[in-house]
Design a protein around this motif. Structure first.
Motif, PDB file in Angstrom:
ATOM      1  N   LEU A 184       0.937  -1.314   0.055  1.00 31.17           N
ATOM      2  CA  LEU A 184      -0.072   0.021  -0.063  1.00 31.17           C
ATOM      3  C   LEU A 184       1.051   1.209   0.155  1.00 31.17           C
ATOM      4  N   GLY A 188       0.336   4.339   0.597  1.00 31.21           N
ATOM      5  CA  GLY A 188       0.245   5.393   1.697  1.00 31.21           C
ATOM      6  C   GLY A 188       0.947   5.132   2.933  1.00 31.21           C
ATOM      7  N   ASN A 189       1.298   3.917   3.303  1.00 33.30           N
ATOM      8  CA  ASN A 189       1.768   3.512   4.464  1.00 33.30           C
ATOM      9  C   ASN A 189       2.962   2.536   4.269  1.00 33.30           C
ATOM     10  N   LEU A 190       3.422   2.219   3.217  1.00 31.90           N
ATOM     11  CA  LEU A 190       4.327   1.318   2.882  1.00 31.90           C
ATOM     12  C   LEU A 190       4.077  -0.106   3.486  1.00 31.90           C
ATOM     13  N   ARG A 191       2.845  -0.514   3.740  1.00 34.16           N
ATOM     14  CA  ARG A 191       2.835  -1.597   4.389  1.00 34.16           C
ATOM     15  C   ARG A 191       2.397  -2.951   3.368  1.00 34.16           C
TER      16      ARG A 191
END
Length: 77
Positions: free
Chosen positions: A49, A51-54
């Motif tokens: 993702l 947005g949060n690099l998860r």
């Protein structure tokens, strides 16, 4: 559906790593369809993702009807 922007790190056909950028197009139960073009041997690549690099999932296959990618959410693996 909110546009979830994602990236996939892949080594198509054993080549150098490539970065694909796209979005999740639809969600059905534990799977999702995405817009990133992938090549053979990309199954198992992480779906991240933006947005949060998860890591949210794993790319599993290509939908042969429309060439969109299919992934499984990581919580379901």
């Amino acid at each position: 559906l909110i546009a979830f922007l994602i990236i996939i790190l892949q080594h198509p056909l054993g080549q150098e790593m490539q970065l694909g950028i796209g979005k999740i197009l639809s969600i059905k139960y534990f799977e999702f369809e995405h817009s990133i073009e992938t090549d053979n041997c990309s199954s198992g690549s992480p779906v991240i993702l933006i947005g949060n690099l998860r890591i949210i999932g794993i790319h599993t296959q290509t939908n042969r009807r429309n060439n969109n990618g299919i992934g499984t959410f990581i919580g379901e693996i």
